[in-house]
Design a protein around this motif. Structure first.
Motif, PDB file in Angstrom:
ATOM      1  N   LEU A   1      -9.838  -0.155  -2.373  1.00 49.85           N
ATOM      2  CA  LEU A   1      -8.755  -1.075  -2.040  1.00 49.85           C
ATOM      3  C   LEU A   1      -8.847  -2.220  -3.041  1.00 49.85           C
ATOM      4  O   LEU A   1      -9.955  -2.601  -3.448  1.00 49.85           O
ATOM      5  CB  LEU A   1      -8.946  -1.602  -0.617  1.00 49.85           C
TER       6      LEU A   1
ATOM      7  N   ARG B   1      -9.226  -0.887   7.421  1.00 48.79           N
ATOM      8  CA  ARG B   1      -9.846  -1.511   6.250  1.00 48.79           C
ATOM      9  C   ARG B   1      -8.863  -2.476   5.583  1.00 48.79           C
ATOM     10  O   ARG B   1      -9.232  -3.560   5.140  1.00 48.79           O
ATOM     11  CB  ARG B   1     -10.311  -0.433   5.272  1.00 48.79           C
ATOM     12  N   ALA B   2      -7.587  -2.085   5.538  1.00 51.06           N
ATOM     13  CA  ALA B   2      -6.583  -2.940   4.905  1.00 51.06           C
ATOM     14  C   ALA B   2      -6.380  -4.237   5.671  1.00 51.06           C
ATOM     15  O   ALA B   2      -6.026  -5.265   5.077  1.00 51.06           O
ATOM     16  CB  ALA B   2      -5.260  -2.180   4.793  1.00 51.06           C
TER      17      ALA B   2
ATOM     18  N   VAL C   1       0.041  -8.032   3.858  1.00 48.14           N
ATOM     19  CA  VAL C   1      -0.389  -6.670   3.538  1.00 48.14           C
ATOM     20  C   VAL C   1       0.552  -5.741   4.269  1.00 48.14           C
ATOM     21  O   VAL C   1       0.744  -5.865   5.491  1.00 48.14           O
ATOM     22  CB  VAL C   1      -1.851  -6.406   3.968  1.00 48.14           C
TER      23      VAL C   1
ATOM     24  N   ALA D   1      -7.940  -7.307   4.346  1.00 47.38           N
ATOM     25  CA  ALA D   1      -7.379  -7.956   3.156  1.00 47.38           C
ATOM     26  C   ALA D   1      -6.311  -8.988   3.500  1.00 47.38           C
ATOM     27  O   ALA D   1      -5.738  -9.606   2.601  1.00 47.38           O
ATOM     28  CB  ALA D   1      -6.788  -6.902   2.215  1.00 47.38           C
TER      29      ALA D   1
ATOM     30  N   LEU E   1      -5.974   1.868   7.387  1.00 55.01           N
ATOM     31  CA  LEU E   1      -5.257   0.688   7.834  1.00 55.01           C
ATOM     32  C   LEU E   1      -6.195  -0.355   8.429  1.00 55.01           C
ATOM     33  O   LEU E   1      -5.987  -1.568   8.240  1.00 55.01           O
ATOM     34  CB  LEU E   1      -4.176   1.083   8.828  1.00 55.01           C
TER      35      LEU E   1
ATOM     36  N   LEU F   1       0.833  -1.199   0.000  1.00 58.91           N
ATOM     37  CA  LEU F   1       0.000   0.000   0.000  1.00 58.91           C
ATOM     38  C   LEU F   1       0.871   1.255   0.000  1.00 58.91           C
ATOM     39  O   LEU F   1       1.744   1.400   0.843  1.00 58.91           O
ATOM     40  CB  LEU F   1      -0.905   0.007   1.231  1.00 58.91           C
TER      41      LEU F   1
ATOM     42  N   LEU G   1      -6.679   5.232  -1.381  1.00 58.75           N
ATOM     43  CA  LEU G   1      -7.005   4.273  -0.332  1.00 58.75           C
ATOM     44  C   LEU G   1      -8.054   4.779   0.640  1.00 58.75           C
ATOM     45  O   LEU G   1      -8.565   4.006   1.457  1.00 58.75           O
ATOM     46  CB  LEU G   1      -5.738   3.869   0.418  1.00 58.75           C
TER      47      LEU G   1
ATOM     48  N   ALA H   1       2.430  -1.616   4.582  1.00 51.94           N
ATOM     49  CA  ALA H   1       2.394  -0.179   4.288  1.00 51.94           C
ATOM     50  C   ALA H   1       3.629   0.444   4.907  1.00 51.94           C
ATOM     51  O   ALA H   1       3.797   0.411   6.129  1.00 51.94           O
ATOM     52  CB  ALA H   1       1.127   0.468   4.859  1.00 51.94           C
TER      53      ALA H   1
END
Length: 227
Positions: free
Chosen positions: A113, A142-143, A121, A146, A140, A58, A109, A123
């Motif tokens: 996403l 939300r990430a 994942v 994933a 973050l 990300l 973002l 960042a």
């Protein structure tokens, strides 16, 4: 080859969006002949012990981390809001012979996403003078959704502004790893803290000298079976 010193971040204008701001930054960034982006050394330390799988990077910038991941067996989706950054990253990946191992996608973002789950994942320095209070934490959180079962979530972030920018009135979140963990609200029944630390590194200034900077590192591991 070491990274060139980056210029101070410009102030956003009243008409800037995240895309136009970062397009302007990367379009104007000097890139010496023969220079190639390298990975974040802390990313290398944290990820090297992991079994390669799929990775989502990300805020990939010019692709140094994504290229390192692909070189070491990961299948990478790399995301940035700036098409100018992605254009440079694609070129670096092509020159490294890795064009088929990295998918480059433009996303803001705060809105979107990439779909799917990933074994990693990550960042690295996902900070922006365009962000609003609480926005980075929300991105973050939300990430985290994933991350595949058994996967890892890695965030590396600055803990302070560089000396040359100490008077810059950017409202940017720069939490410690512990503060970030608390803000993410990871369920301890589902997430295990693998790394929570502060690292100090030397970064080049515009005058050619180096100055110490501190970064926070948080790595979480998701349970293999969700509860």
């Amino acid at each position: 080859m070491s990274s060139p010193a980056r210029p101070p971040m410009p102030f956003p204008t009243a008409t800037d969006t995240a895309e136009t701001y970062w397009d302007g930054f990367y379009s104007g960034l000097a890139q010496p002949e023969g220079w190639r982006p390298g990975p974040n050394v802390v990313l290398v330390e944290e990820v090297a012990p992991l079994t390669p799988g799929t990775a989502l990077d990300l805020g990939c910038g010019m692709g140094g981390d994504a290229i390192w991941l692909a070189t070491h067996g990961w299948r990478v989706t790399a995301v940035d809001v700036s098409e100018a950054a992605l254009d440079r990253a694609r070129d670096h990946a092509r020159r490294a012979g890795l064009a088929q191992r990295i998918r480059w996608e433009r996303h803001d973002l705060t809105d979107t996403l990439p779909t799917g789950e990933h074994d990693l994942v990550c960042a690295q320095f996902l900070h922006s003078p365009m962000e609003r209070p609480g926005q980075r934490d929300a991105m973050l959180r939300r990430a985290m959704g994933a991350v595949a079962p058994g996967g890892s979530f890695l965030v590396i972030g600055h803990l302070g502004m560089p000396a040359a920018m100490k008077d810059t009135p950017f409202d940017v979140q720069l939490p410690t790893a512990a503060e970030l963990r608390a803000a993410l609200g990871a369920d301890p029944a589902e997430w295990r803290v693998v790394t929570e630390r502060t690292v100090t590194r030397l970064t080049p200034d515009q005058d050619g000298t180096s100055a110490p900077r501190q970064d926070g590192v948080l790595r979480l591991s998701r349970a293999a079976a969700r509860r």
